[in-house]
Design a protein around this motif. Structure first.
Motif, PDB file in Angstrom:
ATOM      1  N   GLY A 104       0.805  -1.212   0.000  1.00 34.03           N
ATOM      2  CA  GLY A 104       0.000   0.000   0.000  1.00 34.03           C
ATOM      3  C   GLY A 104       0.838   1.262   0.000  1.00 34.03           C
ATOM      4  O   GLY A 104       0.530   2.228  -0.710  1.00 34.03           O
ATOM      5  N   PHE A 105       1.942   1.273   0.777  1.00 31.94           N
ATOM      6  CA  PHE A 105       2.741   2.495   0.848  1.00 31.94           C
ATOM      7  C   PHE A 105       3.566   2.719  -0.427  1.00 31.94           C
ATOM      8  O   PHE A 105       3.602   3.852  -0.931  1.00 31.94           O
ATOM      9  N   PRO A 106       4.235   1.698  -0.989  1.00 23.61           N
ATOM     10  CA  PRO A 106       4.887   1.921  -2.291  1.00 23.61           C
ATOM     11  C   PRO A 106       3.909   2.387  -3.365  1.00 23.61           C
ATOM     12  O   PRO A 106       4.252   3.223  -4.206  1.00 23.61           O
ATOM     13  N   ALA A 107       2.674   1.868  -3.327  1.00 27.69           N
ATOM     14  CA  ALA A 107       1.665   2.337  -4.282  1.00 27.69           C
ATOM     15  C   ALA A 107       1.344   3.806  -4.048  1.00 27.69           C
ATOM     16  O   ALA A 107       1.117   4.566  -4.993  1.00 27.69           O
ATOM     17  N   ALA A 108       1.333   4.232  -2.776  1.00 31.75           N
ATOM     18  CA  ALA A 108       1.092   5.643  -2.458  1.00 31.75           C
ATOM     19  C   ALA A 108       2.223   6.522  -2.996  1.00 31.75           C
ATOM     20  O   ALA A 108       1.974   7.630  -3.502  1.00 31.75           O
ATOM     21  N   LEU A 109       3.457   6.052  -2.907  1.00 31.39           N
ATOM     22  CA  LEU A 109       4.590   6.813  -3.428  1.00 31.39           C
ATOM     23  C   LEU A 109       4.485   6.964  -4.947  1.00 31.39           C
ATOM     24  O   LEU A 109       4.726   8.048  -5.494  1.00 31.39           O
ATOM     25  N   ALA A 110       4.115   5.883  -5.626  1.00 29.28           N
ATOM     26  CA  ALA A 110       3.956   5.955  -7.079  1.00 29.28           C
ATOM     27  C   ALA A 110       2.809   6.906  -7.453  1.00 29.28           C
ATOM     28  O   ALA A 110       2.933   7.701  -8.389  1.00 29.28           O
ATOM     29  N   THR A 111       1.711   6.814  -6.709  1.00 32.88           N
ATOM     30  CA  THR A 111       0.571   7.694  -6.977  1.00 32.88           C
ATOM     31  C   THR A 111       0.951   9.154  -6.780  1.00 32.88           C
ATOM     32  O   THR A 111       0.595  10.023  -7.589  1.00 32.88           O
ATOM     33  N   SER A 112       1.677   9.444  -5.698  1.00 32.13           N
ATOM     34  CA  SER A 112       2.102  10.814  -5.431  1.00 32.13           C
ATOM     35  C   SER A 112       2.998  11.348  -6.547  1.00 32.13           C
ATOM     36  O   SER A 112       2.834  12.481  -7.005  1.00 32.13           O
ATOM     37  N   ALA A 153      -2.766   7.209   2.507  1.00 31.47           N
ATOM     38  CA  ALA A 153      -1.353   6.824   2.408  1.00 31.47           C
ATOM     39  C   ALA A 153      -0.751   6.515   3.773  1.00 31.47           C
ATOM     40  O   ALA A 153       0.142   5.662   3.897  1.00 31.47           O
ATOM     41  N   LEU A 154      -1.219   7.213   4.813  1.00 31.78           N
ATOM     42  CA  LEU A 154      -0.635   7.046   6.153  1.00 31.78           C
ATOM     43  C   LEU A 154      -1.479   6.162   7.063  1.00 31.78           C
ATOM     44  O   LEU A 154      -1.129   5.966   8.229  1.00 31.78           O
TER      45      LEU A 154
END
Length: 461
Positions: free
Chosen positions: A270-278, A390-391
Motif C-alpha cells: 500500500g505504501f509503495p503504491a502511495a509513493l507511485a501515486t504521489s 497513504a498514512l
C-alpha cells in the motif's frame, strides 16, 4: 483564582502567536514556488539564456527541496528543531535577496537551489514544533490550521506573483520573502526548543546517492537536446545510482544504522503504491501549471497578469474543494472521495483539451477558465483523502519517515512533471504552435493520472 486564569490566557495567546510564526514560514515556501511559476517567462525574457532556464527556475528549487527534506528532519531531531528552523529561515531570506539581485540566469538558478535547500530545513520542523507546544484537542486544532493556510497560499501565489511582476518587477517577487522572513525571525523567541529524545544519526552516503541519482534523471529531461550527446546514458546512470541507494538503505538497516528511509514501510504494498501515486499525480499537476502559464504568455503574447489570473479558477476551486473534502466528504465516504477527485480532474483536463482544440491562434480561450475550475475541484477532492489513505497503515514508529518520504516524493514528482511537460511544450512549440503544444502536454498529464488511478487502487487493496 484570577491570577491563574490570566496565566492560562497569556499562555494560550502565546502558543497561537507562535503557531502563526510557523504558518507564516509554511506559507512563505508555497508562495515562493507558485510566484516563480507565473513569473518565469518574464524572468527568462529579462535575463536571457536557453529556454530550458524557464523550467530550471522552478526545478532548481523543488529538486534540492525534495532530496533534502528527510535530512532536514534528521537535523532538527539532532540539533533542535527551533535552531534548525532559524538557520533555514535565515538562509531562505539571504537566498531570496540573492535571487532578486541576480545578474544572470545561472546566478538565479544557483540561488534558487539554495532556497530549496533552506526550505528543506524549515518545513520538517513545523509539525514537530507544533507537537511541542500543543497537546490533546488543541494540537488537533493547531494541525488543522495548516490546510487552510496552504490553500490560501495556493490561491494568492499566482495572483501575487503576477501583480508584483506586472506592476513592479519580477525581482520584487523574490524580495517579498525578505520582510516575511524578518517577521518570522522576530517572533522566533516565542517558539519552544524541541528535539528527539533519542536523535537518529545522519546518512551522508544515502543523501549523496539520492541527490546524484535524481539529478542525473532530471537534468537531461529538462535540457533536452542540449543535455549532450548521451542524455539516455545520464538517465540510465541516474537509475543505477538510485538502485544503489536502495541497496545502501537495506544494508544500513541490517547493520542497525539509521537509513534515510525506514525499510519496513515497503513490506506492505500500500505504501509503495502511495509513493507511485504521489509521483504521478504531482508530476501532472505541477507540469500543467507551467504549461498553462507558457501557453498564455508565449502562445498568446499576453502579460504575466493574464497568466496569473488564468490560474485563479484552478487555485480557488482547489482551496474550496479541499476544505469541503476534509470537513464533510472524507469523514463520511473515506478513500472513495479520492477516485471521485480523479474523475473530476480528468473531466476538467479533457474539457481543457477541447477548448484548446477549438480556439483560434491569438485569441484568449475564455471557456478554459471553467474547465480549469473543474480540474482544480478534482485536485482538492483527491489530495485530502490521498494523504489520509497513504498514512493509514503506517505504524507509529514509521510515521516520521513515511511523512518525510511522501513530501519528498511529492516534490520530486513536481520536478519531474515540470521537466517532462515543459520540455514537451518547447519541443512542439516551434513547429505546431502553442495550442498544439498545450494539448499534447495535457494528454501526457491525462496518461500520468490514468496510471495514478491504477496505483491508487492498489493503495486501497
Amino acid at each position: 483564582m484570577r491570577v491563574h486564569e490570566d496565566v492560562r490566557t497569556k499562555t494560550y495567546r502565546w502558543r497561537w502567536a507562535a503557531l502563526s510564526t510557523l504558518l507564516a514560514a509554511e506559507a512563505m515556501n508555497l508562495l515562493d514556488a507558485t510566484i516563480v511559476q507565473v513569473a518565469a517567462p518574464v524572468i527568462h525574457r529579462d535575463l536571457g539564456g536557453p529556454e530550458s532556464g524557464i523550467q530550471w527556475f522552478s526545478a532548481a528549487y523543488t529538486l534540492p527541496f525534495a532530496v533534502l527534506l528527510i535530512t532536514g528532519g534528521r537535523l532538527g531531531d539532532m540539533a533542535g528543531r527551533k535552531r534548525v528552523f532559524v538557520v533555514g529561515v535565515t538562509a531562505f531570506a539571504l537566498a531570496s535577496l540573492l535571487c532578486a539581485l541576480a545578474p544572470g540566469a545561472g546566478t538565479l538558478i544557483a540561488a534558487r537551489a539554495v532556497q530549496g535547500a533552506a526550505a528543506a530545513l524549515i518545513i520538517p520542523q513545523t509539525i514537530g514544533l507544533i507537537r511541542a507546544m500543543f497537546d490533546g484537542p488543541e494540537m488537533a486544532k493547531a494541525l488543522g490550521t495548516i490546510g487552510p493556510v496552504m490553500g490560501l497560499s495556493a490561491v494568492c501565489g499566482p495572483v501575487l506573483g503576477a501583480v508584483l511582476t506586472h506592476t513592479v518587477s519580477w525581482r520584487a517577487a523574490f524580495l517579498v520573502n525578505v520582510p516575511l522572513a524578518l517577521i518570522v525571525l522576530g517572533t522566533v523567541p516565542m517558539l519552544r526548543e524541541d528535539k528527539a529524545p533519542q536523535p537518529p544519526r545522519m546518512d551522508p552516503i544515502g543523501t549523496v546517492l539520492a541527490i546524484l541519482g535524481t539529478g542525473l534523471i532530471v537534468y537531461p529531461l529538462i535540457q533536452g537536446d542540449t543535455a549532450g550527446p548521451l542524455p539516455w546514458t545520464l538517465m540510465t546512470g541516474g537509475a543505477a545510482v538510485l538502485i544503489l541507494f536502495v541497496l545502501h538503505q537495506r544494508h544500513a538497516a541490517r547493520r542497525g544504522l539509521s537509513p534515510l528511509i525506514e525499510p519496513s514501510l515497503f513490506r506492505d504494498r500500500g505504501f509503495p503504491a502511495a509513493l507511485a501515486t504521489s509521483t504521478l499525480f504531482f508530476a501532472a499537476m505541477n507540469g500543467l501549471m507551467v504549461v498553462i502559464v507558457l501557453q498564455v504568455q508565449l502562445g498568446l503574447g499576453r502579460g504575466v497578469l493574464s497568466a496569473g489570473l488564468t490560474l485563479l479558477p484552478w487555485s480557488c476551486a482547489l482551496a474550496l474543494s479541499s476544505w469541503f473534502a476534509g470537513t464533510s466528504l472524507v469523514p463520511r465516504y473515506g478513500s472513495r472521495v479520492m477516485f471521485a477527485g480523479l474523475g473530476c480532474l480528468l473531466a476538467g483536463l479533457l474539457a481543457a483539451i477541447a477548448v484548446y482544440h477549438s480556439s483560434g491562434p491569438g485569441t484568449y480561450p475564455w471557456p478554459l477558465l471553467p474547465a480549469l475550475a473543474v480540474a482544480g475541484t478534482g485536485n482538492g477532492l483527491f489530495t485530502v483523502p490521498f494523504f489520509t489513505a497513504a498514512l493509514t497503515r503506517v505504524r507509529p514508529h514509521e510515521t516520521g519517515s513515511a511523512a518525510g518520504l511522501l513530501n519528498a516524493v511529492q516534490q520530486f514528482g513536481g520536478t519531474l512533471g515540470i521537466a517532462v511537460l515543459g520540455t514537451t511544450f518547447f519541443h512542439i512549440l516551434p513547429d505546431a504552435g502553442a495550442l498544439s503544444a498545450a494539448q499534447t502536454a495535457f494528454w501526457i498529464a491525462i496518461a500520468l493520472l490514468t496510471a495514478g488511478t491504477v496505483t491508487a487502487a492498489l493503495m486501497r487493496r
